[in-house]
Design a protein around this motif. Structure first.
Motif, PDB file in Angstrom:
ATOM      1  N   TYR A  30       0.831  -1.209   0.000  1.00  0.00           N
ATOM      2  CA  TYR A  30       0.000   0.000   0.000  1.00  0.00           C
ATOM      3  C   TYR A  30       0.864   1.258   0.000  1.00  0.00           C
ATOM      4  O   TYR A  30       1.831   1.369   0.753  1.00  0.00           O
ATOM      5  CB  TYR A  30      -0.917   0.030   1.230  1.00  0.00           C
ATOM      6  N   THR A  31       0.534   2.198  -0.863  1.00  0.00           N
ATOM      7  CA  THR A  31       1.177   3.516  -0.857  1.00  0.00           C
ATOM      8  C   THR A  31       0.081   4.575  -0.841  1.00  0.00           C
ATOM      9  O   THR A  31      -0.896   4.473  -1.592  1.00  0.00           O
ATOM     10  CB  THR A  31       2.060   3.737  -2.095  1.00  0.00           C
ATOM     11  N   PRO A  32       0.204   5.600   0.011  1.00  0.00           N
ATOM     12  CA  PRO A  32      -0.829   6.640   0.084  1.00  0.00           C
ATOM     13  C   PRO A  32      -0.934   7.410  -1.222  1.00  0.00           C
ATOM     14  O   PRO A  32       0.059   7.614  -1.919  1.00  0.00           O
ATOM     15  CB  PRO A  32      -0.338   7.550   1.211  1.00  0.00           C
ATOM     16  N   ASN A  33      -2.119   7.839  -1.537  1.00  0.00           N
ATOM     17  CA  ASN A  33      -2.366   8.700  -2.688  1.00  0.00           C
ATOM     18  C   ASN A  33      -2.231  10.145  -2.216  1.00  0.00           C
ATOM     19  O   ASN A  33      -3.124  10.676  -1.557  1.00  0.00           O
ATOM     20  CB  ASN A  33      -3.770   8.447  -3.248  1.00  0.00           C
ATOM     21  N   SER A  34      -1.101  10.752  -2.540  1.00  0.00           N
ATOM     22  CA  SER A  34      -0.821  12.090  -2.011  1.00  0.00           C
ATOM     23  C   SER A  34      -1.821  13.128  -2.520  1.00  0.00           C
ATOM     24  O   SER A  34      -2.186  14.054  -1.794  1.00  0.00           O
ATOM     25  CB  SER A  34       0.601  12.522  -2.368  1.00  0.00           C
ATOM     26  N   ALA A  35      -2.257  12.968  -3.765  1.00  0.00           N
ATOM     27  CA  ALA A  35      -3.210  13.940  -4.310  1.00  0.00           C
ATOM     28  C   ALA A  35      -4.535  13.868  -3.558  1.00  0.00           C
ATOM     29  O   ALA A  35      -5.124  14.894  -3.203  1.00  0.00           O
ATOM     30  CB  ALA A  35      -3.425  13.673  -5.795  1.00  0.00           C
ATOM     31  N   ALA A  36      -4.999  12.630  -3.304  1.00  0.00           N
ATOM     32  CA  ALA A  36      -6.264  12.464  -2.583  1.00  0.00           C
ATOM     33  C   ALA A  36      -6.139  12.982  -1.156  1.00  0.00           C
ATOM     34  O   ALA A  36      -7.054  13.624  -0.629  1.00  0.00           O
ATOM     35  CB  ALA A  36      -6.666  10.994  -2.579  1.00  0.00           C
ATOM     36  N   ARG A  37      -4.997  12.717  -0.539  1.00  0.00           N
ATOM     37  CA  ARG A  37      -4.798  13.179   0.835  1.00  0.00           C
ATOM     38  C   ARG A  37      -4.793  14.699   0.904  1.00  0.00           C
ATOM     39  O   ARG A  37      -5.349  15.295   1.817  1.00  0.00           O
ATOM     40  CB  ARG A  37      -3.480  12.613   1.389  1.00  0.00           C
ATOM     41  N   SER A  38      -4.164  15.341  -0.071  1.00  0.00           N
ATOM     42  CA  SER A  38      -4.112  16.801  -0.089  1.00  0.00           C
ATOM     43  C   SER A  38      -5.498  17.407  -0.257  1.00  0.00           C
ATOM     44  O   SER A  38      -5.836  18.408   0.373  1.00  0.00           O
ATOM     45  CB  SER A  38      -3.203  17.280  -1.227  1.00  0.00           C
ATOM     46  N   LEU A  39      -6.323  16.783  -1.120  1.00  0.00           N
ATOM     47  CA  LEU A  39      -7.679  17.281  -1.324  1.00  0.00           C
ATOM     48  C   LEU A  39      -8.505  17.158  -0.046  1.00  0.00           C
ATOM     49  O   LEU A  39      -9.289  18.038   0.295  1.00  0.00           O
ATOM     50  CB  LEU A  39      -8.353  16.507  -2.463  1.00  0.00           C
TER      51      LEU A  39
END
Length: 335
Positions: free
Chosen positions: A45-54
């Motif tokens: 698993y790797t975090p989705n940085s774009a989704a987290r930022s939104l």
């Protein structure tokens, strides 16, 4: 692609708990945090940085303002170890770091403009001309700011205890029988002001007279400037029995001058440094110095900045003082 929901299902916890575990939050147990991290790694698993930022309205990017006037950059051992500790702690809490400069794609900008362009969540100011109008502009902005070794009103500052450090050094020299103590200090900064005030105050309390000729100004991390000051001190008719140097690196300039004059350390003249860098402990003789806790400085700066970013309504500006430790070498003679 593995989702955060799948990690949560495997661990038998909520999605919120997985998010907190992966982002270094302290309000979950260590065993749970490790179990979640292990499962995430095994599942790829790797975090989705774009989704987290939104979702959070954060970039998870912290700016570092570091300008070294001696042009040594990250070869400057004191600041490099402070910033490495800051980097490690920031990354543990889910943040990346970016160095701030005055241009974007070749176009001149201010420090603040660069921060806004990169959507930085906060900034640590580690080494810079604190009187620079661009620095003042940045500090007066709405961005979370933490400074290291400098105090601004209404901003958190992480301060090495320079007052106590110099007091410990002078007191140590006094107990070694020294009464003629010279002090080569750095350029005019808040650090220098604290050290110089502490030097005069401690000497006064101990009954040590300090002639004006015993106090010289050089620059931090500048061996050539320190060498010139050392030449002047050795030329005095009543030269000091001990010289305090602004930092361990610049001491090398003074050491070379002393040795070239045919003098021995500490038999003919004693010396002490400041910082406690690795180099100071492999010199011969081993340098007596004040070791600054660079790991604690960087870690505290990261902790305080992330707290400001994530809990702005409950985090107040603080002055956090980090004590150092006297390292006794073989560079001071008992008189």
């Amino acid at each position: 692609m593995v989702s955060i929901k799948e990690v949560a299902e495997r661990c038998g916890v909520s999605v919120a708990t997985v998010s907190k575990a992966l982002n270094g939050h302290r309000d979950i147990g260590e065993s749970t945090r490790e179990r979640v991290r292990k499962a995430a790694a095994e599942m790829g698993y790797t975090p989705n940085s774009a989704a987290r930022s939104l979702k959070t309205n954060r970039s998870y990017n912290i700016g570092v303002l570091f300008v070294d006037e001696t042009q040594r950059g990250l070869t400057h051992e004191y600041f490099s170890t402070v910033l490495e500790s800051f980097k490690v702690e920031s990354e543990k809490r889910g943040y990346d770091i970016t160095f701030i400069n005055r241009n974007i794609g070749g176009k001149a900008t201010s420090y603040l403009e660069h921060c806004l362009y990169r959507r930085m969540d906060g900034v640590v100011v580690a080494s810079v001309d604190f009187n620079d109008p661009q620095v003042i502009e940045l500090v007066n902005s709405k961005l979370p700011i933490v400074t290291i070794d400098h105090i601004f009103n209404n901003r958190t500052a992480i301060i090495s205890d320079n007052i106590r450090g110099v007091r410990d050094l002078v007191t140590y020299l006094y107990k070694k029988g020294h009464r003629r103590i010279a002090f080569i200090h750095g350029e005019n900064t808040a650090v220098t002001e604290n050290r110089l005030t502490s030097f005069y105050k401690t000497c006064s309390e101990l009954g040590i007279e300090v002639p004006d000729s015993y106090v010289k100004e050089a620059r931090y991390h500048d061996a050539a400037a320190t060498a010139r000051c050392t030449v002047e001190l050795l030329a005095l008719a009543r030269r000091p029995t001990c010289i305090m140097f602004p930092d361990d690196f610049s001491y090398i300039g003074g050491m070379n001058v002393i040795l070239e004059a045919g003098l021995s350390i500490p038999d003919d003249i004693s010396v002490v440094g400041y910082d406690g860098i690795w180099l100071s402990q492999i010199l011969s003789p081993r340098l007596t110095t004040l070791k600054q806790d660079t790991s604690a400085l960087g870690r505290a700066a990261a902790e305080q900045l992330v707290n400001q970013i994530e809990r702005p309504r409950t985090t107040l500006p603080e002055r956090i003082i980090i004590p150092g430790k006297l390292l006794e070498g073989r560079s001071v003679r008992q008189l």
